[in-house]
Scaffold this active site. Structure first.
Site, mmCIF file in Angstrom:
data_model
loop_
_atom_site.group_PDB
_atom_site.id
_atom_site.type_symbol
_atom_site.label_atom_id
_atom_site.label_comp_id
_atom_site.label_asym_id
_atom_site.label_seq_id
_atom_site.Cartn_x
_atom_site.Cartn_y
_atom_site.Cartn_z
ATOM 1 C CG ASN A 36 -0.209 0.123 2.488
ATOM 2 O OD1 ASN A 36 0.929 0.371 2.568
ATOM 3 N ND2 ASN A 36 -1.049 0.491 3.668
ATOM 4 C CG LEU A 65 -4.697 -10.203 -1.515
ATOM 5 C CD1 LEU A 65 -4.863 -9.040 -2.450
ATOM 6 C CD2 LEU A 65 -3.398 -10.498 -1.115
ATOM 7 C CB THR A 94 -0.286 -3.242 9.123
ATOM 8 O OG1 THR A 94 -1.049 -2.113 8.585
ATOM 9 C CG2 THR A 94 0.535 -4.159 8.288
ATOM 10 C CE1 TYR A 147 7.219 -3.325 13.168
ATOM 11 C CE2 TYR A 147 9.080 -3.725 15.060
ATOM 12 C CZ TYR A 147 8.663 -3.833 13.513
ATOM 13 O OH TYR A 147 9.565 -4.453 12.748
ATOM 14 C CE1 TYR A 161 -6.132 -17.246 12.056
ATOM 15 C CE2 TYR A 161 -6.523 -18.570 10.092
ATOM 16 C CZ TYR A 161 -6.894 -17.460 10.933
ATOM 17 O OH TYR A 161 -7.849 -16.445 10.716
ATOM 18 C CD GLN A 164 -9.004 -22.435 16.359
ATOM 19 O OE1 GLN A 164 -8.242 -21.465 16.805
ATOM 20 N NE2 GLN A 164 -10.205 -22.255 15.870
ATOM 21 C CB THR A 177 18.003 -6.272 7.949
ATOM 22 O OG1 THR A 177 18.112 -7.387 8.733
ATOM 23 C CG2 THR A 177 18.749 -6.947 6.636
#
Ligand code: NAD
Ligand code: UDP
Length: 316
Positions: A36, A65, A94, A147, A161, A164, A177
């Site tokens: 974005n 998406l 996000t 963050y 996830y 489950q 980095t």
């Protein structure tokens, strides 16, 4: 050549994402880059736009998406403290809503998914170096928490996830980095110092510069990320990714001044709140599981990064 795959890279126009897209294309994969442009521009992927296996989609991952892919690298999220603190609510969304959307996509497609987590999950660590077993020391309501806690929640979502819905996940905790394709106004320490030094402007050291970081050159990091994605299915992390060579911020400033032959002086500025005092990865897991370790020493990486910024400044 590896088996050809269609791969989604979220945050693909950002610093790390653009290097990852380029590397995956060089292996013959098809790459869908979603971004974005919150903390990047098209310039990092401009030269990829004409590549027949590359597709760029402007999209915010906090919205659903629909694409068909075999693998997902979820890198979307501003990484510089200045950027992620400029819209903290969007940063949390996000990390949390965006990650949920990407995990939902992975579930539907039965696709393997990598999460770009961070050393920030350790907060201001009371252990040095940090191993993956360390649970961290994070201020849940501080300026960095959008963050830090966002990324911690994302890790929890990934594991949930996986438990489950049996999703194939990989969680990499990336340590500082640097390299070409960082935005010159990114605000992170390596880009700030190089840009300041090249302009002979004061080098802004926050605090007394005794805080430490361990800097990894981008090529090493991307190599690690791809090896991790290709590793055995039951090795899911979290795994530290970074270079364990530790430097004070003052040492970094002095190195940058020397390598750029700059006349810049050091200017001490207030230390931002909750700024971690030390940070250094223990990378035994990556060494053992992937046979990976960083090859590029700080000085060598800086020598490869300085010309990139010099070119940008000259073009201005
Ligand atoms: P970056 O800011 O250059 O790249 C992030 C990209 O994500 C940008 O292109 C941005 O526009 C995009 N983005 C942000 N929010 C989005 C959204 N909601 N939808 C779609 N795109 C979005 O940062 P980077 O250094 O390339 O970091 C990439 C990832 O690696 C991030 O998730 C970051 O947290 C993680 N990470 C990086 C480092 C580092 O040192 N570079 C360290 C730890 C973790
Ligand atoms: N820093 C600094 N001057 C700058 C930018 C950053 O002294 O112009 C310091 C910052 O306070 C921190 C370290 O450099 O201690 C690394 O900051 P960065 O924003 O790159 O990443 P962080 O590791 O804090 O997320």
């Amino acid at each position: 050549m590896l088996e050809r795959k269609r791969i989604l890279v979220t945050g693909g126009a950002g610093f790390l994402g653009s290097h990852l897209c380029r590397k995956l294309l060089s292996f013959g994969h098809e790459v869908i880059c979603v971004d974005n442009f919150f903390s990047s521009t098209r310039s990092n992927v401009y030269e990829l736009l004409s590549h027949p296996n590359f597709e760029l989609i402007r999209h915010d991952i906090t919205l659903p998406l629909h694409v068909e892919v075999d693998e997902i690298y979820n890198l979307a999220c501003p990484a510089s403290p200045i950027h992620y603190q400029s819209d903290p609510v969007q940063t949390i969304k996000t990390c949390v809503v965006g990650s949920t959307n990407m995990l939902g996509l992975a579930k539907r497609l039965k696709a393997k998914i990598f999460q770009a987590s961070t050393s920030e999950v350790y907060g201001d660590p009371e252990e040095n170096p940090q191993t993956e077993a360390y649970w961290g020391h994070v201020n849940p309501i501080g300026l960095r928490s959008c963050y830090d806690e966002g990324k911690r929640c994302a890790e929890s979502l990934f594991f949930s996830y996986q438990r489950q819905h049996n999703i194939q996940i990989k969680i990499g905790r990336i340590f500082n980095t640097y390299g070409p394709n960082m935005h010159p106004n990114d605000g992170r320490v390596v880009s700030n110092f190089i840009v300041q030094a090249l302009q002979n402007k004061p080098i802004t050291v926050y605090g007394d510069g005794s805080q430490t970081r361990s800097f990894c050159y981008v090529d090493d990091l991307i190599d690690c990320m791809i090896k991790f994605m290709q590793s055995r299915d039951d090795f899911i992390g979290p795994m530290n990714m970074g270079n364990p060579a530790e430097f004070t911020i003052l040492e970094l400033a002095q190195k940058v001044i020397a390598l750029t032959k700059s006349s810049s002086e050091i200017e001490f500025k207030p230390l931002p709140s909750d700024d971690p005092k030390q940070r250094r990865p223990n990378i035994e897991k990556a060494r053992h599981e992937l046979g990976w370790e960083p090859k590029v020493a700080l000085e060598e990486g800086l020598k490869q990064t300085i010309p990139y910024f010099a070119k940008l400044l000259a073009a201005k």
